[in-house]
Design a protein around this motif. Structure first.
Motif, mmCIF file in Angstrom:
data_model
loop_
_atom_site.group_PDB
_atom_site.id
_atom_site.type_symbol
_atom_site.label_atom_id
_atom_site.label_comp_id
_atom_site.label_asym_id
_atom_site.label_seq_id
_atom_site.Cartn_x
_atom_site.Cartn_y
_atom_site.Cartn_z
ATOM 1 N N PRO A 513 49.795 37.699 37.830
ATOM 2 C CA PRO A 513 49.476 38.219 39.029
ATOM 3 C C PRO A 513 48.420 38.688 38.865
ATOM 4 O O PRO A 513 48.211 39.865 38.190
ATOM 5 C CB PRO A 513 50.639 39.234 39.482
ATOM 6 C CG PRO A 513 51.358 39.472 38.422
ATOM 7 C CD PRO A 513 51.311 38.376 37.375
ATOM 8 N N HIS A 514 46.971 38.298 39.748
ATOM 9 C CA HIS A 514 45.757 39.283 39.710
ATOM 10 C C HIS A 514 45.380 39.415 38.572
ATOM 11 O O HIS A 514 45.046 40.734 38.400
ATOM 12 C CB HIS A 514 45.976 40.281 40.741
ATOM 13 C CG HIS A 514 46.649 40.083 42.138
ATOM 14 N ND1 HIS A 514 46.086 38.820 42.880
ATOM 15 C CD2 HIS A 514 47.605 40.337 42.828
ATOM 16 C CE1 HIS A 514 46.597 38.861 44.007
ATOM 17 N NE2 HIS A 514 47.688 39.547 43.955
ATOM 18 N N PRO A 515 45.318 38.746 37.408
ATOM 19 C CA PRO A 515 45.123 39.392 36.366
ATOM 20 C C PRO A 515 43.495 39.862 35.849
ATOM 21 O O PRO A 515 43.444 40.919 35.119
ATOM 22 C CB PRO A 515 45.138 37.967 35.187
ATOM 23 C CG PRO A 515 44.763 36.761 36.343
ATOM 24 C CD PRO A 515 45.492 37.405 37.345
ATOM 25 N N PHE A 516 42.615 39.493 36.584
ATOM 26 C CA PHE A 516 41.359 39.979 36.555
ATOM 27 C C PHE A 516 41.468 41.525 36.881
ATOM 28 O O PHE A 516 40.886 42.353 36.363
ATOM 29 C CB PHE A 516 40.207 39.375 37.181
ATOM 30 C CG PHE A 516 38.811 39.661 37.099
ATOM 31 C CD1 PHE A 516 37.988 39.577 36.273
ATOM 32 C CD2 PHE A 516 38.455 40.823 38.281
ATOM 33 C CE1 PHE A 516 36.801 40.280 36.237
ATOM 34 C CE2 PHE A 516 37.220 41.424 38.279
ATOM 35 C CZ PHE A 516 36.469 41.007 37.192
ATOM 36 N N HIS A 517 41.819 41.679 38.299
ATOM 37 C CA HIS A 517 42.214 42.881 38.944
ATOM 38 C C HIS A 517 42.894 43.941 38.168
ATOM 39 O O HIS A 517 42.526 45.246 38.191
ATOM 40 C CB HIS A 517 42.323 42.731 40.340
ATOM 41 C CG HIS A 517 41.548 42.153 41.313
ATOM 42 N ND1 HIS A 517 41.599 40.802 41.003
ATOM 43 C CD2 HIS A 517 40.350 42.396 42.114
ATOM 44 C CE1 HIS A 517 40.507 40.237 41.884
ATOM 45 N NE2 HIS A 517 39.880 41.348 42.615
ATOM 46 N N ARG A 518 43.952 43.555 37.569
ATOM 47 C CA ARG A 518 44.836 44.330 36.716
ATOM 48 C C ARG A 518 43.958 44.801 35.538
ATOM 49 O O ARG A 518 44.218 45.825 35.014
ATOM 50 C CB ARG A 518 46.264 43.491 36.220
ATOM 51 C CG ARG A 518 46.841 43.505 37.449
ATOM 52 C CD ARG A 518 48.449 42.417 37.227
ATOM 53 N NE ARG A 518 49.052 42.303 37.979
ATOM 54 C CZ ARG A 518 50.000 43.221 38.797
ATOM 55 N NH1 ARG A 518 50.231 44.374 38.052
ATOM 56 N NH2 ARG A 518 50.778 42.795 39.593
ATOM 57 N N GLU A 519 43.290 43.890 34.935
ATOM 58 C CA GLU A 519 42.352 44.475 33.505
ATOM 59 C C GLU A 519 41.322 45.252 34.181
ATOM 60 O O GLU A 519 41.018 46.265 33.619
ATOM 61 C CB GLU A 519 41.935 43.296 33.050
ATOM 62 C CG GLU A 519 42.792 42.296 32.188
ATOM 63 C CD GLU A 519 42.296 41.429 31.221
ATOM 64 O OE1 GLU A 519 40.801 41.350 31.184
ATOM 65 O OE2 GLU A 519 42.650 40.727 30.596
ATOM 66 N N LEU A 520 40.955 45.283 35.571
ATOM 67 C CA LEU A 520 39.819 45.879 36.054
ATOM 68 C C LEU A 520 40.491 47.513 36.101
ATOM 69 O O LEU A 520 39.716 48.377 35.908
ATOM 70 C CB LEU A 520 39.319 45.329 37.410
ATOM 71 C CG LEU A 520 38.362 46.169 38.197
ATOM 72 C CD1 LEU A 520 36.987 46.233 37.413
ATOM 73 C CD2 LEU A 520 38.174 45.636 39.619
ATOM 74 N N ALA A 521 41.623 47.360 36.611
ATOM 75 C CA ALA A 521 42.267 48.738 36.870
ATOM 76 C C ALA A 521 42.538 49.544 35.659
ATOM 77 O O ALA A 521 42.434 50.687 35.425
ATOM 78 C CB ALA A 521 43.610 48.737 37.712
ATOM 79 N N ASP A 522 42.899 48.539 34.579
ATOM 80 C CA ASP A 522 43.369 49.334 33.294
ATOM 81 C C ASP A 522 42.005 49.832 32.489
ATOM 82 O O ASP A 522 42.083 50.669 31.841
ATOM 83 C CB ASP A 522 44.007 48.252 32.688
ATOM 84 C CG ASP A 522 45.436 48.070 32.764
ATOM 85 O OD1 ASP A 522 45.954 48.813 33.448
ATOM 86 O OD2 ASP A 522 46.089 47.057 32.251
ATOM 87 N N HIS A 523 40.970 49.058 32.945
ATOM 88 C CA HIS A 523 39.808 49.495 32.257
ATOM 89 C C HIS A 523 39.056 50.688 32.811
ATOM 90 O O HIS A 523 38.810 51.673 32.305
ATOM 91 C CB HIS A 523 38.539 48.594 32.154
ATOM 92 C CG HIS A 523 37.350 48.854 31.808
ATOM 93 N ND1 HIS A 523 36.825 49.122 30.537
ATOM 94 C CD2 HIS A 523 36.099 49.138 32.440
ATOM 95 C CE1 HIS A 523 35.816 49.473 30.197
ATOM 96 N NE2 HIS A 523 35.145 49.493 31.444
#
Length: 561
Positions: A513-523
């Motif tokens: 689910p929303h993999p790019f945005h999850r990585e964005l938040a984690d970064h």
């Protein structure tokens, strides 16, 4: 590359491991955490927490010294399993038992997970695959036979019908029971959870590390076809929030407010970029304006996510990356098709070695039909045929081949659709320094389709065949209606051909689910690396730019900038 999230955890490490492989994995973890902005203190009293990773008994002197420090302590990996006398029991509130063999551990939120629970899930299963939200870590589980009442249980794992804490806190002591094996230490999921647990520990003990405000508040600059996708991601990914949408079309602004009640909207792009309540700008304007608005955003101190392609020319992307580096903010491209189910399966097959050494890949997207009459089909606004689907597929191809690009050759045809300026048919061939080659063809003149994927290796091949799917329904009078999907709207069927002639149908994993945005938040919030970076998207742009130059010169090989 951005300077990270402003998260400045500082740890003092006490590592004593007789298992050389585990020691190497912990050393790699330390390097990874330093890359995420976690600093190391030479002395324990200078740190936010002391992190202990041991597989030998602690001895009373060590336990007493750490107890007197007045600094939060993390007992990680096999530390408690290597304490047969229970020296740590009074500090952790845990009475431990035997350790399980290594296996696929399903980690779930505990009763006291708090905000960690919302950040837990990093994948998606098919309907009914498992009960409950969880993540996977291949590791051992230390069975816990007793948990004192004052212990905060953050994360759990089940062994049989018993649920055991794998992350718990009692006062200033965090018991982190994952990381007893090299694979458990190396797990990106476990690293992410460890960072979340460390922040929870130092915040709960009154020693909070510096961190950005949350949620990270975003402005969407342009609310076109991808607008609802971004809006849903910013609503649903913990740590992100949608603050503002800007578009010149009132109907689009109304559509944005309908799915995001309370959302602020504006038609003033300059004001949106400068808005003090905005931390991040998503540039979703036509490609020939990407660099302009990305530069304005980073110079205003905002992180920026640019829709593909990054820009039209490499010097534009270089200017954005240089300005972002100077400002200490993130500049990255929304390469969302890096997580397409078929690409995930292809990448897994290639990297597993099942095909041997992969030396040739062909990819195709297209069909026979008139292209759209929007900016996507205008060479000046879009950059040309290589910049639309090419921005997706060339990104996938370059992700498969890490070797430097030696040169690019390309051709285009303009033969039928003369009311648009992009080529009707385009082909690019990328030659890598190690001799491998990758080809991408996009066509609006393909009455017969080539395979989506054709991959050759020294031990086998992989073919991805398009499929035609229909959505069947009834019309108003009850008779059958069929909506035939375009081939690109359905993941292709993937078959792996072994050298002995056998054929295996590959499963396509569900997209997370929303993999790019999850990585964005984690970064932005934890400092963790992203799969897509500004540098990787700059590499894609350089190949597209070289392809355009080659096609304009009769297919002459061009070295990317």
């Amino acid at each position: 590359m951005s300077r990270g999230p402003g998260v400045r955890l500082c740890l003092h490490w006490l590592v004593d491991l007789s298992d050389a492989h585990l020691a190497d994995a912990v050393a790699d973890l330390r390097l990874g955490l330093r890359g995420a902005g976690v600093e190391e203190a030479p002395g324990a009293r200078d740190a936010h927490a002391v992190l202990v990773w041991r597989d030998t008994p602690p001895g009373p002197a060590l336990v007493d010294r750490l107890a007197r420090l007045g600094v939060p302590v993390v007992l990680a990996g096999p530390t408690l399993a290597a304490d047969p006398d229970g020296a740590w029991t009074g500090h952790t509130g845990l009475v431990t038992g035997p350790v399980t063999p290594a296996h696929d551990v399903r980690v779930r939120a505990g009763r006291d997970a708090g905000g960690m629970a919302a950040r837990l899930v990093d994948h998606r299963h098919g309907t009914g695959a498992h009960l409950g939200e969880h993540v996977h870590v291949h590791d051992r589980v230390l069975r816990v036979e007793q948990v004192d009442d004052d212990v905060a249980v953050l994360l759990t794992a089940a062994v049989g019908l018993a649920v055991h804490p794998v992350a718990s806190r009692r006062g200033p002591v965090l018991a982190w029971l994952l990381g007893g094996t090299p694979t458990g230490v190396a797990s990106p999921t476990a690293r992410r959870l460890l960072l979340l647990a460390l922040h929870e520990l130092v915040a709960a003990t009154g020693r909070p590390a510096s961190a950005p405000r949350t949620p990270v508040r975003a402005a969407l600059l342009g609310y076109g076809a991808i607008g609802h996708e971004h809006a849903a991601a910013f609503r649903e990914v913990t740590g992100l929030g949608l603050e503002l949408v800007c578009d010149r079309n009132p109907e689009r602004l109304a559509a944005a407010r309908e799915v995001s009640p309370g959302l602020r909207t504006t038609t003033d792009a300059a004001a949106a970029v400068e808005d003090p309540d905005v931390d991040l700008v998503v540039v979703s304007t036509p490609p020939d304006t990407h660099a302009e608005w990305a530069l304005r955003a980073v110079r205003a101190g905002k992180h920026v996510v640019v829709e593909k392609p990054f820009a039209i020319r490499t010097e534009e992307a270089d200017a954005v990356l240089a300005a972002a580096d100077e400002a200490g903010v993130l500049a990255v491209v929304y390469q969302n098709r890096r997580w397409d189910p078929d690409y995930l399966a292809v990448a897994r097959a290639v990297r597993s070695g099942r095909l041997g050494e992969v030396f040739h890949v062909e990819a195709f997207v297209g069909g026979f039909g008139h292209p759209c009459n929007l900016w996507h089909s205008d060479v000046d606004a879009s950059g040309g045929a290589f910049y639309d689907w090419g921005a997706h597929v060339i990104d996938q191809l370059l992700d498969l081949f890490p070797a430097p690009v030696a040169h690019v050759s390309a051709t285009t045809h303009k033969r039928r659709w003369f009311d648009v300026t992009n080529a009707d048919h385009s082909r690019v061939l990328v030659h890598f320094a190690d001799g491998a080659e990758a080809e991408f063809t996009h066509s609006d003149l393909a009455a017969a389709l080539k395979p989506r994927w054709y991959v050759l290796g020294t031990a086998g091949a992989l073919v991805g065949s398009w499929r035609v799917e229909r959505v069947v329904s009834r019309n108003a009078v009850g008779t059958l209606e069929e909506d035939v999907l375009a081939p690109a709207d359905s993941p292709p069927v993937l078959d792996l051909h072994d050298a002995d002639g056998s054929v295996t149908r590959l499963a396509t994993p569900s997209a997370p689910p929303h993999p790019f945005h999850r990585e964005l938040a984690d970064h932005l919030l934890l400092g963790l690396p992203m799969s897509v970076t500004g540098a990787t998207s700059r590499r894609v742009l350089a190949v597209m730019e070289a392809a355009s130059a080659s096609a304009a010169d009769g297919g002459r090989p061009v070295v990317p900038r």
